[in-house]
Design a protein around this motif. Structure first.
Motif, short mmCIF file in Angstrom:
data_model
loop_
_atom_site.label_atom_id
_atom_site.label_comp_id
_atom_site.label_asym_id
_atom_site.label_seq_id
_atom_site.Cartn_x
_atom_site.Cartn_y
_atom_site.Cartn_z
N ALA A 6 -50.09 -55.07 3.43
CA ALA A 6 -51.28 -54.48 3.93
C ALA A 6 -52.72 -54.50 3.89
N ALA A 30 -44.89 -56.23 -1.06
CA ALA A 30 -45.15 -54.72 0.95
C ALA A 30 -46.55 -56.18 0.80
N TRP A 62 -42.27 -49.01 0.82
CA TRP A 62 -42.81 -49.00 -0.21
C TRP A 62 -45.18 -48.15 -0.37
N LEU A 63 -45.22 -48.02 1.19
CA LEU A 63 -46.68 -47.82 1.12
C LEU A 63 -46.73 -46.91 1.20
N ARG A 64 -45.70 -45.71 1.77
CA ARG A 64 -45.27 -44.53 2.29
C ARG A 64 -45.70 -44.19 1.28
N THR A 72 -53.97 -46.85 5.34
CA THR A 72 -53.68 -48.63 4.98
C THR A 72 -52.83 -48.93 6.74
N THR A 110 -39.61 -52.25 2.80
CA THR A 110 -39.26 -50.44 2.45
C THR A 110 -39.61 -49.69 2.17
N ALA A 128 -45.85 -53.12 -8.32
CA ALA A 128 -45.35 -51.95 -7.64
C ALA A 128 -46.09 -50.40 -8.63
N HIS A 186 -46.26 -56.40 6.22
CA HIS A 186 -44.78 -56.10 6.03
C HIS A 186 -44.70 -55.34 4.59
N ASP A 187 -43.43 -54.48 4.99
CA ASP A 187 -43.07 -53.76 4.63
C ASP A 187 -41.51 -52.95 4.49
N ALA A 226 -49.19 -51.72 7.94
CA ALA A 226 -48.08 -53.05 6.60
C ALA A 226 -48.15 -53.44 7.75
#
Length: 245
Positions: free
Chosen positions: A41, A39, A124-126, A115, A122, A91, A119-120, A117
């Motif tokens: 961000a 990811a 992942w930031l959530r 944040t 999947t 990660a 590029h995310d 995103a």
């Protein structure tokens, strides 16, 4: 850049030079490290989306990798007039940091919660946000008090040092230490109230410590010491208490 990324850029106001640079950095990272990056961000003012692009022309960026030691190196560099501060973390390591309630929590939490995103794929930031918020929900009051006490010691030491330097007419050094004392006192307030800030400037502004003089900071620290004592442990103690902590 994908169509969704282009639309996201338009929604964020891609005419802001910082967004343009951030998108370029993200694109270059994805091209150079396609197998490593999970990811990408931005955080800070750009992620909040409520500043006008003036100010300091800074873009805080996060690159999350699948494994430690991969992806680009962490770096800070000015690109086309924009200061890019690039944080790179694996990660699992970053998730582990998000679960820690340290004395600096009021200054770090915003990076886990807010944040945007670049590029995310999947989501992942959530996961990052949910891990941090879940940790806060499980935290006991004593954990915040313990972290606040550690921040208070840092602030008290900086305040004492600033006072001595002022007596010696070391004005520049005294002002630097006073600034440290203000920030530490602000983090104590944040910990005791479970409030996090966007950055150090936001911390001292929102706690009323911006521009506070030596006496005013001392009063705040004294009041905080009383509150910490009321929460179960005084800031002063014995040798036995020190060694049994």
């Amino acid at each position: 850049m994908s169509a969704s990324s282009e639309q996201a850029g338009a929604d964020r106001g891609l005419d802001d030079r910082r967004w343009m640079v951030a998108e370029r950095v993200a694109g270059a990272v994805r091209r150079r490290f396609p197998a490593d990056v999970l990811a990408i961000a931005v955080h800070g003012p750009l992620a909040h989306g409520d500043d006008d692009g003036g100010g300091d022309r800074e873009a805080g960026m996060l690159v999350v990798t699948y494994r430690p030691g991969t992806g680009p190196p962490p770096a800070t560099r000015r690109v086309d007039g924009v200061l890019v501060d690039l944080t790179v973390a694996a990660a699992e390591d970053y998730l582990a940091q998000a679960r820690v309630l340290s004395p600096l929590w009021p200054l770090t939490a915003d990076r886990y919660v807010t944040t945007q995103a670049l590029h995310d794929p999947t989501g992942w930031l959530r996961t990052l946000r949910d891990e941090h918020l879940g940790r806060l929900a499980r935290a006991r009051p004593a954990e915040f008090s313990t972290a606040a006490r550690q921040a208070w010691y840092r602030g008290s030491a900086a305040h004492s040092r600033a006072a001595r330097l002022a007596e010696w007419y070391e004005t520049d050094q005294a002002l630097l230490m006073l600034g440290e004392a203000r920030l530490a006192a602000a983090t104590v307030t944040g910990l005791l109230s479970r409030t996090y800030f966007r950055d150090p400037g936001d911390a001292v502004r929102r706690t009323g410590l911006a521009g506070a003089d030596m006496t005013e900071v001392g009063v705040v620290l004294a009041r905080q010491a009383e509150e910490l004592a009321a929460r179960g442990r005084a800031v002063d103690g014995t040798v036995d208490e020190l060694l049994s902590t």
